[in-house]
Write an enzyme that holds these catalytic residues in place. Structure first.
Site, PDB file in Angstrom:
ATOM      1  N   SER A   1      -6.781   6.005   3.631  1.00  0.00           N
ATOM      2  CA  SER A   1      -6.765   5.063   2.504  1.00  0.00           C
ATOM      3  C   SER A   1      -7.145   3.663   2.987  1.00  0.00           C
ATOM      4  O   SER A   1      -7.893   2.944   2.327  1.00  0.00           O
ATOM      5  CB  SER A   1      -5.375   5.000   1.867  1.00  0.00           C
ATOM      6  OG  SER A   1      -5.188   6.062   0.962  1.00  0.00           O
TER       7      SER A   1
ATOM      8  N   ASN B   1      -1.811  19.253  -2.077  1.00  0.00           N
ATOM      9  CA  ASN B   1      -2.832  18.582  -1.264  1.00  0.00           C
ATOM     10  C   ASN B   1      -2.524  18.655   0.232  1.00  0.00           C
ATOM     11  O   ASN B   1      -3.370  19.053   1.033  1.00  0.00           O
ATOM     12  CB  ASN B   1      -2.964  17.118  -1.727  1.00  0.00           C
ATOM     13  CG  ASN B   1      -3.857  16.322  -0.812  1.00  0.00           C
ATOM     14  OD1 ASN B   1      -3.393  15.671   0.120  1.00  0.00           O
ATOM     15  ND2 ASN B   1      -5.160  16.388  -1.028  1.00  0.00           N
TER      16      ASN B   1
ATOM     17  N   THR C   1      -4.264  13.761   4.997  1.00  0.00           N
ATOM     18  CA  THR C   1      -2.839  13.910   5.330  1.00  0.00           C
ATOM     19  C   THR C   1      -2.596  15.235   6.052  1.00  0.00           C
ATOM     20  O   THR C   1      -1.936  15.282   7.098  1.00  0.00           O
ATOM     21  CB  THR C   1      -1.967  13.795   4.073  1.00  0.00           C
ATOM     22  OG1 THR C   1      -2.382  12.656   3.324  1.00  0.00           O
ATOM     23  CG2 THR C   1      -0.507  13.667   4.436  1.00  0.00           C
TER      24      THR C   1
ATOM     25  N   LYS D   1       0.854  -1.185   0.000  1.00  0.00           N
ATOM     26  CA  LYS D   1       0.000   0.000   0.000  1.00  0.00           C
ATOM     27  C   LYS D   1       0.883   1.224   0.000  1.00  0.00           C
ATOM     28  O   LYS D   1       1.816   1.329   0.797  1.00  0.00           O
ATOM     29  CB  LYS D   1      -0.882   0.008   1.274  1.00  0.00           C
ATOM     30  CG  LYS D   1      -1.802   1.208   1.359  1.00  0.00           C
ATOM     31  CD  LYS D   1      -3.066   0.998   0.567  1.00  0.00           C
ATOM     32  CE  LYS D   1      -3.831   2.276   0.290  1.00  0.00           C
ATOM     33  NZ  LYS D   1      -3.403   2.978  -0.952  1.00  0.00           N
TER      34      LYS D   1
ATOM     35  N   GLN E   1       7.263   3.745   3.963  1.00  0.00           N
ATOM     36  CA  GLN E   1       5.834   3.408   3.978  1.00  0.00           C
ATOM     37  C   GLN E   1       5.562   2.161   4.821  1.00  0.00           C
ATOM     38  O   GLN E   1       4.522   2.047   5.460  1.00  0.00           O
ATOM     39  CB  GLN E   1       5.359   3.193   2.530  1.00  0.00           C
ATOM     40  CG  GLN E   1       3.853   3.260   2.360  1.00  0.00           C
ATOM     41  CD  GLN E   1       3.332   4.692   2.260  1.00  0.00           C
ATOM     42  OE1 GLN E   1       3.929   5.524   1.579  1.00  0.00           O
ATOM     43  NE2 GLN E   1       2.250   4.990   2.941  1.00  0.00           N
TER      44      GLN E   1
ATOM     45  N   GLY F   1      -2.592   8.346  -4.373  1.00  0.00           N
ATOM     46  CA  GLY F   1      -1.911   9.531  -4.905  1.00  0.00           C
ATOM     47  C   GLY F   1      -0.650   9.884  -4.128  1.00  0.00           C
ATOM     48  O   GLY F   1      -0.362   9.329  -3.075  1.00  0.00           O
ATOM     49  N   ASP F   2       0.092  10.805  -4.672  1.00  0.00           N
ATOM     50  CA  ASP F   2       1.255  11.427  -4.028  1.00  0.00           C
ATOM     51  C   ASP F   2       1.530  12.691  -4.857  1.00  0.00           C
ATOM     52  O   ASP F   2       0.615  13.188  -5.527  1.00  0.00           O
ATOM     53  CB  ASP F   2       2.461  10.463  -3.997  1.00  0.00           C
ATOM     54  CG  ASP F   2       3.565  10.935  -3.049  1.00  0.00           C
ATOM     55  OD1 ASP F   2       3.414  10.791  -1.830  1.00  0.00           O
ATOM     56  OD2 ASP F   2       4.583  11.473  -3.530  1.00  0.00           O
TER      57      ASP F   2
ATOM     58  N   LYS G   1       5.400   3.372   8.370  1.00  0.00           N
ATOM     59  CA  LYS G   1       4.236   4.259   8.525  1.00  0.00           C
ATOM     60  C   LYS G   1       2.947   3.453   8.569  1.00  0.00           C
ATOM     61  O   LYS G   1       2.106   3.639   9.446  1.00  0.00           O
ATOM     62  CB  LYS G   1       4.203   5.227   7.335  1.00  0.00           C
ATOM     63  CG  LYS G   1       3.120   6.276   7.387  1.00  0.00           C
ATOM     64  CD  LYS G   1       2.908   6.968   6.046  1.00  0.00           C
ATOM     65  CE  LYS G   1       4.156   7.586   5.467  1.00  0.00           C
ATOM     66  NZ  LYS G   1       3.865   8.454   4.299  1.00  0.00           N
TER      67      LYS G   1
ATOM     68  N   LYS H   1       5.468   1.725  -3.107  1.00  0.00           N
ATOM     69  CA  LYS H   1       5.398   3.077  -3.699  1.00  0.00           C
ATOM     70  C   LYS H   1       5.653   2.946  -5.183  1.00  0.00           C
ATOM     71  O   LYS H   1       6.384   2.047  -5.619  1.00  0.00           O
ATOM     72  CB  LYS H   1       6.477   3.977  -3.083  1.00  0.00           C
ATOM     73  CG  LYS H   1       6.216   5.458  -3.276  1.00  0.00           C
ATOM     74  CD  LYS H   1       5.309   5.977  -2.185  1.00  0.00           C
ATOM     75  CE  LYS H   1       4.931   7.433  -2.380  1.00  0.00           C
ATOM     76  NZ  LYS H   1       4.209   7.953  -1.202  1.00  0.00           N
TER      77      LYS H   1
END
Ligand code: NDP
Ligand code: 2IT
Length: 451
Positions: free
Chosen positions: A383, A244, A213, A94, A115, A169-170, A118, A130
């Site tokens: 998410s 964002n 976020t 993820k 990630q 997204g990123d 996290k 990622k």
């Protein structure tokens, strides 16, 4: 070279550098974790002897592919796409997808590695990954973006799935791109399934994912301050970025009575001496629906000051929110921030502080510093909630998701305190986050045996 049983940080990092030549961002992210984990496992042979940390630094799989698309002039363009599937010990891979000209394997490996920790901290069953491409969306028409997303997904769709790998997204990938990516996936596999998060509300998205976020980063700041008997109201806040994460970080700070003095982008920064208000944020947000609005134009529209080619770190502020990109605060800038009254830093962006800056901040015990893997985990947490809602075929209310987000950030904060409190009251949020994130993944890997 075979992976040696490294017993100290230096030997361990020599191996990482040798196995991943030139990947400086990846080395940096691993070093930041290894600094805390190697001492932590020194008296825990079960992790050390079974080489859990070494195994964690090797991605499960890296997929790299050519993306060919046609621009509006009919010329063919060639980009490189990637997906780094880092670790799925506690759930499907993820993590987001980044479209930016700087994207390369090192940057995506650093992001995928971070990630893993996290996602573990969120308490949800998600592994880490990622992806992205060295595609520059700036100046591209909507149709060009669509064709790029379709070409990218045509390659990627074989490697992802709701129980396998769930992108989001990123940088450079927002709700428009997620729509195009999801549409192409659905067309190719002929199934409607929760394969990507950050979808629009009409087709399986979650309330509050867009805001998560930025809001979550502010909730983390709120928790750090309240743990020390303080609050956000009335305090001068500096934010970098204007995308964002930055927009919703600013929105939540304004709602809580913080004075947001700055935003920034790759062209410079905006200074609002009296603080930004919701009308400024709404102006920026509306831009997201059409051509992206720039802070330079926001400054012009509302009579604010725009400083070209400069970063916001010379401005005096107490609460600092780097929300643009990696390595955006260096050692000298960290010193300036401290000199100008910084009290706390919450990292909205991933790895925004250089190793020098981390060191400068860590030497001042009164400075509260939440690392990205804790502070910006609210995005991936929501998410995770989107995945749950997709599986349940339900949509929770905005209030319910926001409450779950807030509770998640509080729990992450408390875990950092539990694992990172040293020398009486001082909380080392970096080591707290690293240790708390590590143990869950490590224990799952141990349970699976040797693989
Ligand atoms: P966006 O694309 O929405 O916005 C990025 C912002 O940062 C833009 O204002 C952009 O300016 C600026 N920026 C990007 N690269 C640079 C650079 N090299 N130098 C200066 N400014 C730069 O991205 P997000 O807001 O989604 O992401 C921002 C950060 O937050 C990233 O580190 C990302 O990994 C992290 N993050 C994002 C999450 C999410 O849910 N979106 C979740 C967790 C972390 P310009 O437009 O001029 O390029
Ligand atoms: O860095 C990140 O945590 C993200 N870009 C969000 C990942 C996600 O899957 O929502």
């Amino acid at each position: 070279m075979a992976i040696d049983k490294a017993t100290n940080l230096e030997t361990f990092m020599e191996g990482v550098i040798e196995r991943n030549p030139g990947e400086i961002e990846f080395h940096q992210a691993v070093h930041e974790v290894a600094m805390d984990i190697i001492p932590y496992i020194a008296d825990k042979p079960i992790y050390k002897d079974l080489r859990i940390l070494e195994r964690m630094t090797e991605p499960d799989k890296i997929i790299s592919f050519r993306v060919v698309w046609e621009d509006d002039n009919g010329d063919l363009r060639v980009n490189r796409g990637f997906r780094v599937q880092q670790n799925n010990a506690i759930g499907p891979y993820k993590g987001g997808i980044r479209f930016h000209p700087s994207v390369n394997q090192s940057i995506l490996k650093f992001l995928a590695f971070e990630q893993v920790f996290k996602n573990s901290l969120t308490g949800l069953p998600m592994g880490g990954g990622k992806g992205g491409a060295n595609f520059n969306p700036k100046g591209r028409s909507d149709r060009e973006i669509m064709r790029f997303c379709q070409a990218f997904m045509t390659q990627l769709h074989r490697y992802i799935g709701p129980d396998l790998d769930v992108p989001a997204g990123d940088i450079g990938v927002g709700s428009r791109e997620v729509g195009y990516l999801f549409g192409q996936y659905k067309r190719l596999v002929e199934r409607f399934e929760g394969v990507i998060t950050g979808k629009a509300l009409e087709f399986g998205g979650s309330h509050i994912r867009t805001e998560a976020t930025g809001y979550g980063t502010v909730y983390m700041m709120q928790e750090m301050l309240s743990h020390h008997g303080e609050h956000i109201e009335g305090r001068d806040c500096l934010i970098s970025g204007a995308g964002n994460v930055a927009i919703y970080c600013a929105e939540k700070l304004i709602a809580l009575g913080g004075k947001v003095l700055t935003l920034s982008d790759s062209g410079g920064f905006l200074l609002a001496k009296d603080g930004l208000n919701q009308a400024h944020i709404d102006w920026l947000k509306n831009g997201k629906k059409g051509p992206t609005r720039r802070i330079k134009d926001l400054a012009k529209e509302f009579g604010l000051k725009y400083n070209a080619k400069k970063k916001p770190w010379n401005v005096s502020g107490e609460l600092i929110f780097p929300c643009a990109t990696q390595n955006e605060i260096d050692g000298a800038e960290a010193k300036t921030l401290l000199k100008n009254g910084a009290r706390a830093v919450a990292e909205g962006a991933n790895m925004p502080t250089t190793p020098d800056a981390v060191k400068v901040f860590s030497e001042v015990e009164t400075l509260l510093h939440a690392p990205a893997k804790a502070a910006n985990a609210g995005g991936v947490a929501v998410s995770g909630f989107e995945m749950s809602q997709n599986s349940l075929r339900l949509q929770w209310s905005a209030a319910e998701v926001d409450q779950r987000l807030h509770e998640t950030m509080k729990r992450i904060h408390d875990e950092c305190v539990e694992h990172g409190t040293h020398r009486g009251k001082h909380v080392d949020y970096f080591s707290g986050a690293n240790i708390a994130g590590f143990t869950k993944v490590a224990d799952a890997m141990l349970a699976y045996g040797v693989m």
